[in-house]
Design a protein around this motif. Structure first.
Motif: not given
Lengths: 431, 600
Positions: B6, B8, B56, B58, B74, B76, B91, B95, B211
């Motif tokens: 996970n 971003c 945001s 995803t 994933n 994000i 967000s 992660c 999440r």
């Protein structure tokens, strides 16, 4: 005001100029003998088409051509003969006397023309010489309108004019010594940086010659002209509003002192007989019929239409008209089909009222609200009572006795557009 | 769970985040080419145009790595502006790692630094990546130095890519699966899932993005939102690929969506924790912060018959924008409108633009204000953000205003002028330190209200676009506040009133008067424009009556053109508001809120 009974006017647009002036946004172009020849041939054809239409011959406007398009098809309602012919442009004086004669003969031969017709020719000083003056008089030109623009050499060069002050003076003197009914000249003022003193000197010089009519136009930077591009780049800076106003007031004061009566924002005449009979038709919704590229026409009631602005499109429209039997028809370059006409509109009562206000408030005759109500069923007076009172109080309208007659003061003339905008125009009521 | 990553992407505006996301999606086959639009994740038109990610998004990608393993990535997509730092934070919470993307031509910006600190706070593994190495102006060495000095990250672990050209993408993906840790958590434990985003869908209601940290989410479960207490039945769960992909469950470590019959985004709180009603978690996930508006402005329709439409538009925006607040407001000058609360100036800009663009509304805004804490002589505390509600000055004991800690990153050659600007903006405890050769960070404690007017534009001009700004709220401090009124022909225009520091009152009043003078068209009488504190006039300008407004030449028969021009001008008048008999056009209202470019 709509005046169906008033005699209509004729306008001929000659689109050719030796060169294009940097301030001019009229439909003009340069062109040699061949192009000019083509133009004349097609102009005569256009006159012929209208001649047949006015006599009720030729095909009626083609109503089958498109849905609803019949509304836009020009027609002519006036039964009066034309009492003005205006040869404008462009530079119609650059056409030879023989060609001018051909045009005038075609008009006289095919359209109803009043015996006392006033014929105006716009002329550049370069084209004025003894021979031409004599020919123009012989052709029945009654009003000569000279595009002098200025007697100031710097101003002339700024305006891109090719004549000198001396040439302008000589042309004017020559014209005045001939026996035209009216000799008029055009001047342009409010040039960038122009001081009141400098403009006054220019104007006084014009007055000294003693023409019958003078038009003084404030320089307007029109979109699409060379001046507009210079302005955009910051290379031409227009005078501030207050300076323009000062020059405007100065102009009117000086003209009045010298016996020139202002009858419109930019038009001054030494007597009522020297006012432009033709221009007035534009201002009071009298009928007029225009020939040549960009020419506009109005049927005296509610319909206005206009020719293709560019020469080639206008020419193409006329070339497509099948020769003998045709009327004028159905549209603009493609839109109307086979016709030099580019577009048209039917003016609603509210449109006519707004135009009457905008045009009437530019003249010293003013606008009569009672008449507007009678003609169009719109009660402007009732809706704008407070506004009219405040405009009178602020000395923008003359305090005339009939409350319904709006006459601008000099200060009002200077802001006539703003005055026209400030009116609320209510919907028409069934009368 | 070992094959889930996970992450971003942290980047400044324009540093190429969306382009990189596109490349990753393409590389992982998340989207067929014919479906591919550039910058896929920025869905709103406005975002595209301004290059800002507002909501945001995803997406779940599938990547088969060099080790033969297939990984679930994933991505994000975090929002990118300081107004939205709470959105960034939640967000980040979803992660385990972050790709830090820096433009090779621009270098590290203040906002990037702030976001890196946020990421470190969440204990994320950070992977520095330099983008746009294909550009002629790229200076990767300088950026490496900044990554080392400004951010304290390892320059030797930094990757270099060109998202536009697609170079370095494979290496980036390999590094991602190798360096970023997999999520942890127990699928059998009581449910704990973080709501990090929500989107309103006209057919399905609110779609939550979550999440899962502990336990498992399944359709049919009764779920509870731990902060606001509401309970819903889970209708559907799944993964967000290019389209939503229904799944039987989402278990610990997963990122996906939940649909559960929620009507509006305002009904839930982003950052809230979902648990199961029948077997609840002991406590919610940490780090929940309520998003509170700090900037307030009233919005009025230019034409009063658009009031209803404006209300509808705000309702619709609110469906997707929980941070936006609004309530009815009325002004004697402007009639009915709405008092709105925003997270900051960008949020205000975005809302304003969406209202005018997507709803075709012409709007008037009042000067943005902050919340002041006012103590009156009777000992009462008032929270005032609207000048109309400002108490009688005679009865005021004390006023406090919010302060922020501002941080500016820029080349040091602008230091002098920026310090001057901060001084002018009442900055206190202004300090600077060198991050690297030629590059400084200036910090200052500033009143928030000073940042609302004229600050961003000035900073941008002064630093020629090289300065970046970031801030966080600090505390409330005593201030000397006055209410400045603007009068047009002696009539107080309530919508133009503003609350400003006494030292700024005169300058702001003069600015407002000048802008009004410039934008109010001449009318047939003189118009006096005044700025006043109480009865004292502190600024004055005059709009003279018009003196020349007429076309010189009106013949040739083309009267239609003349009429159409007049009609157009008359139409313009309708976009103005009348005060007494003075027409103040929309531009004049808007100009008062802007700094005057001619002044600089």
């Amino acid at each position: 005001m709509t005046n169906r009974l008033a005699p209509p006017g004729l306008y001929i647009h000659v689109p050719f100029c030796a060169r294009v002036c940097p301030y001019c946004d009229f439909a003009v172009q340069t062109g040699g003998p061949r192009r000019r020849g083509d133009f004349i041939r097609l102009l005569l054809r256009e006159i012929g088409l209208w001649s047949r239409l006015l006599r009720g011959e030729g095909s009626a406007p083609d109503r089958s051509a498109g849905q609803g398009s019949h509304q836009a098809v020009p027609s002519w309602r006036s039964e009066q003969p034309f009492d003005t012919i205006y040869l404008g442009g462009g530079t119609p004086s650059s056409l030879s006397p023989e060609v001018l004669e051909e045009i005038l003969a075609a008009l006289h031969g095919s359209l109803p023309i009043a015996p006392e017709v006033d014929v105006t020719l716009e002329a550049n000083p370069e084209d004025v010489n003894t021979g031409n003056l004599r020919s123009w008089q012989r052709l029945g030109i009654t009003t000569l309108s000279l595009g002098i623009q200025s007697f100031d050499p710097d101003a002339l060069s700024f305006l891109g004019r090719s004549h000198t002050p001396e040439k302008a003076g000589a042309a004017l003197r020559g014209a005045l010594e001939s026996s035209f009914e009216t000799v008029s000249l055009d001047l342009i003022f409010a040039l960038p940086g122009q001081s009141p003193m400098r403009w006054e000197a220019d104007l006084r010089r014009a007055i000294e010659y003693g023409p019958d009519h003078i038009s003084c136009y404030e320089l307007t930077v029109h979109e699409g002209t060379r001046f507009a591009r210079l302005k955009e780049r910051g290379e031409l800076v227009e005078l501030a509003e207050d300076d323009k106003a000062e020059l405007f007031l100065l102009t009117h004061r000086l003209m009045a002192e010298n016996g020139y009566h202002a009858y419109e924002v930019s038009s001054f005449a030494r007597g009522p007989n020297h006012r432009s009979r033709h221009n007035r038709k534009y201002w009071d919704h009298t009928a007029y019929l225009g020939f040549g590229p960009s020419a506009h026409s109005f049927d005296g009631v509610s319909r206005r239409w206009w020719n293709e602005r560019r020469l080639p499109a206008w020419e193409a429209g006329l070339q497509r008209v099948p020769g003998a039997s045709s009327g004028l028809g159905t549209g603009a370059s493609g839109r109307f089909g086979q016709s030099p006409i580019a577009g048209s509109e039917i003016l609603a009562p509210a449109d006519l009222v707004l135009e009457s206000l905008a045009l009437g408030l530019r003249t010293t005759e003013g606008v009569d609200l009672e008449r507007l109500r009678d003609l169009y069923g719109i009660d402007v007076e009732g809706e704008n009572g407070a506004l009219v009172a405040s405009l009178r109080r602020d000395d923008l309208l003359v305090d005339t006795s009939p409350a319904s007659l709006l006459v601008p003061t000099l200060r009002g003339l200077a802001v006539a557009d703003a005055l026209a905008r400030s009116f609320e125009i209510p919907p028409a009521t069934a009368s | 769970m070992q094959t889930i990553r996970n992450f971003c992407i942290i980047a400044h505006i324009d540093h190429g985040k969306s382009t990189l996301a596109d490349r990753l999606i393409q590389r992982c086959g998340g989207v067929a080419d014919r479906q591919f639009r550039d910058q896929l994740l920025d869905t709103m038109e406005l975002e595209r145009e301004r290059g800002i990610t507002i909501k945001s998004n995803t997406i779940t990608l599938t990547y088969t790595a060099g080790d033969g393993q297939t990984y679930t990535l994933n991505l994000i997509d975090t929002p990118g502006h300081v107004d939205f730092s709470h959105e960034v934070r939640r967000s980040l919470m979803a992660c385990e790692g972050a790709v830090l993307l820096v433009d090779a031509t621009q270098g590290v910006e203040a906002q990037t630094v702030a976001n890196v600190y946020l990421a470190l706070e969440q204990d994320l593994e950070i992977l520095p990546v330099i983008n746009k190495i294909d550009m002629p102006a790229a200076d990767a060495d300088r950026v490496l130095e900044q990554i080392d000095a400004d951010l304290g990250l390892d320059p030797f672990e930094t990757l270099q890519v060109s998202a536009k050209e697609g170079t370095g993408i494979d290496e980036l993906l390999e590094t991602l699966v190798a360096k970023l840790p997999p999520p942890q958590g127990d699928s059998g434990a009581p449910l704990k899932a973080l709501i990090f985003d929500a989107e309103y869908n006209a057919y399905r209601g609110v779609v939550l993005l979550v999440r899962v940290f502990e336990g498992t989410l399944r359709p049919g479960q009764m779920m509870r939102l731990m902060h606001n207490g509401a309970e819903y039945e889970v209708e559907e769960v799944g993964l967000v690929k290019l389209e939503r992909e229904k799944q039987g469950e989402l278990s610990a470590g997963a990122v996906g969506y939940v649909i559960s019959g929620i009507k509006a985004v305002a009904d839930i709180d982003i950052g809230d924790t979902i648990t199961e009603v029948s077997r609840p978690a002991a406590e919610p996930l940490a780090g929940y912060v309520e998003a509170k508006p700090v900037v307030f402005s009233s919005i009025f329709p230019v034409s009063s018959d658009e009031y209803e439409e404006l209300g509808k538009a705000l309702d619709k925006l609110k469906l997707n924008d929980a941070a936006l607040t609004f309530q009815k407001d009325s002004s004697s000058a402007l009639g009915f409108g709405y008092r709105c609360g925003f997270l900051g100036m960008l949020h205000l800009d975005v809302v304003q633009e969406r209202l005018s663009r997507e709803w075709d509304l012409s709007l008037l805004l009042t000067a943005p204000s902050v919340e002041f804490h006012v103590t009156t002589a009777d000992g009462k505390e008032h929270v005032v953000e609207n000048p109309a509600e400002y108490p009688d000055p005679a009865a005021i004991e004390q006023v406090k205003e919010p302060y922020i800690k501002g941080s500016i990153l820029m080349p040091d050659r602008y230091l002098g002028t920026v310090m001057e600007l901060l001084l002018e903006k009442r900055g206190a405890d202004t300090q600077f330190h060198y991050l690297a050769v030629g590059r400084v960070e200036v910090t200052s404690e500033l009143p928030l209200t000073e940042v609302l007017f004229d600050f961003y534009d000035r900073l941008k001009t002064i630093t020629q676009g090289y300065g970046s700004f970031d801030y966080e709220l600090m505390d409330y401090r005593a201030t000397d506040l006055v209410k400045v009124d603007i009068l047009v022909n002696a009539e107080r225009v309530d919508a133009l009133a503003m609350l400003v520091h006494r030292d700024k009152a005169r300058a702001r009043a003069i600015h407002a008067c000048k802008q009004l003078e410039k934008h109010i068209p001449r009318q047939n009488f003189k118009i006096a424009i005044q700025g006043a504190i109480g009865r004292d006039i502190i600024a004055r300008r005059t709009v003279n009556a018009y003196r020349k407004d007429v076309t010189a030449k009106c013949y040739g028969g083309d009267i239609s053109r003349k009429r159409k021009l007049l009609e157009k001008q008359k139409e313009g008048k309708k976009r103005a508001r009348a005060f007494g008999n003075v027409e103040v056009p929309q531009e004049a209202f808007l100009a008062v809120l802007r700094s005057d470019p001619d002044d600089k």
